[in-house]
Design an enzyme around this catalytic site. Structure first.
Site, PDB file in Angstrom:
ATOM      1  N   ASP A  60       0.808  -1.220   0.000  1.00  0.00           N
ATOM      2  CA  ASP A  60       0.000   0.000   0.000  1.00  0.00           C
ATOM      3  C   ASP A  60       0.844   1.274   0.000  1.00  0.00           C
ATOM      4  OD1 ASP A  60      -2.948  -0.640   0.220  1.00  0.00           O
ATOM      5  OD2 ASP A  60      -2.167  -1.942   1.788  1.00  0.00           O
ATOM      6  N   ASP A  66      -1.008   8.367   4.296  1.00  0.00           N
ATOM      7  CA  ASP A  66      -1.310   7.716   5.577  1.00  0.00           C
ATOM      8  C   ASP A  66      -0.135   7.712   6.547  1.00  0.00           C
ATOM      9  OD1 ASP A  66      -4.014   7.059   5.130  1.00  0.00           O
ATOM     10  OD2 ASP A  66      -3.343   5.586   3.669  1.00  0.00           O
ATOM     11  N   ARG A  85       1.348  -1.784   7.108  1.00  0.00           N
ATOM     12  CA  ARG A  85       1.688  -0.477   6.560  1.00  0.00           C
ATOM     13  C   ARG A  85       2.694   0.299   7.416  1.00  0.00           C
ATOM     14  NH1 ARG A  85      -2.660   2.897   3.733  1.00  0.00           N
ATOM     15  NH2 ARG A  85      -0.642   3.706   3.089  1.00  0.00           N
ATOM     16  N   HIS A 160     -11.808   5.700   5.518  1.00  0.00           N
ATOM     17  CA  HIS A 160     -11.203   6.861   6.182  1.00  0.00           C
ATOM     18  C   HIS A 160     -12.160   8.057   6.219  1.00  0.00           C
ATOM     19  CE1 HIS A 160      -6.994   5.287   4.849  1.00  0.00           C
ATOM     20  NE2 HIS A 160      -7.085   5.146   6.152  1.00  0.00           N
ATOM     21  N   CYS A 247      -4.945  10.247  -1.027  1.00  0.00           N
ATOM     22  CA  CYS A 247      -4.050   9.204  -0.478  1.00  0.00           C
ATOM     23  C   CYS A 247      -2.672   9.213  -1.134  1.00  0.00           C
ATOM     24  CB  CYS A 247      -4.635   7.814  -0.719  1.00  0.00           C
ATOM     25  SG  CYS A 247      -6.308   7.607  -0.181  1.00  0.00           S
TER      26      CYS A 247
END
Ligand code: GLY
Length: 254
Positions: A60, A66, A85, A160, A247
């Site tokens: 990711d 993030d 992550r 989110h 993102c």
């Protein structure tokens, strides 16, 4: 000058985390081509793009948002909610360190940048499967001295907070009211997404222009009718990885 940190789509994106979406095949070549369109849009809007190399083992890692919250005064290195992550932050610490004093969210707290919406000095943090109250308390401790107010906002039905709401003008939020309550955002105006396009609330605001996906024409029309200038990019391949416009970059004043 505005700087955008981005990262090449990982070859392992096909193994990405998924929370609300069923797994669908992802064409890595197509995802990379669309990601290049996104970087080109950032450059056309005058940003300097610092593009990090691919992380082959971090599925990711294209979703750099993030990993950190970058403000004018400092940056907070986040602790993503998905364990897979967490190693993504290592390279982000290195690239941000020359630009900002860094704070770090400490375990066991966790928060994804996708859950953090900043509007001026107001910082809204989504309470989602990825972010918790302990992280919100840490953010408050770090940021109150700089004049920021940190608020929690419950999110349901999406990954989110910024899947549900993003800023599209100085005083206006684009929102899916089924996923987050408007009452969380005092004093703001709202544009609601077209109900047939539930994922349409995520846009990147740069100056007075938004970067927006081509996938949501009905909501795009509403935005344009409201006088919001849109630059569109194809993003349906990374959408299968449950990632959206915001993102894919960390944007800050250099
Ligand atoms: N695939 C994006 C995420 O779950 O974080």
């Amino acid at each position: 000058m505005l700087i955008a940190i981005t990262r090449e789509v990982s070859r392992s994106v096909v193994n990405c985390e998924l929370t609300h979406l069923a797994r669908a095949p992802i064409d890595v070549k197509r995802a990379r081509a669309q990601h290049s369109q996104y970087e080109a849009a950032l450059k056309r809007l005058g940003l300097a793009v610092l593009s990090l190399p691919e992380e082959p083992d971090l599925a990711d890692s294209v979703f750099v948002e993030d990993t950190a919250l970058v403000l004018d005064e400092c940056a907070v290195i986040l602790r993503p909610g998905a364990e897979s992550r967490r190693p993504e932050t290592e390279s982000i610490v290195k690239i941000l360190a020359p630009y900002r004093k860094l704070f770090h969210i400490e375990a066991p707290a966790h928060v994804d940048g996708g859950d953090i919406l900043r509007v001026g000095k107001q910082i809204y943090v989504g309470l989602s499967t990825r972010s918790d109250t302990n992280a919100i308390e840490q953010l408050q401790d770090f940021l109150q001295p700089y004049g920021y107010e940190v608020h929690a906002a419950t999110v349901t039905g999406c990954l989110h907070l910024k899947s549900a709401v993003t800023q599209v003008a100085e005083d206006t939020l684009l929102i899916n009211p089924k996923w987050v309550d408007k009452n969380n955002f005092d004093g703001m105006n709202f544009i609601e997404i077209d109900p047939s396009e539930p994922y349409a609330a995520n846009a990147v605001l740069i100056g007075e222009t938004i970067i927006y996906p081509t996938s949501f024409p009905k909501t795009q029309k509403k935005l344009e009718e409201a006088g919001i200038r849109t630059v569109t990019v194809d993003a349906d391949e990374l959408a299968k990885a449950e990632g959206a416009m915001t993102c894919c970059s960390l944007i800050f004043n250099g």
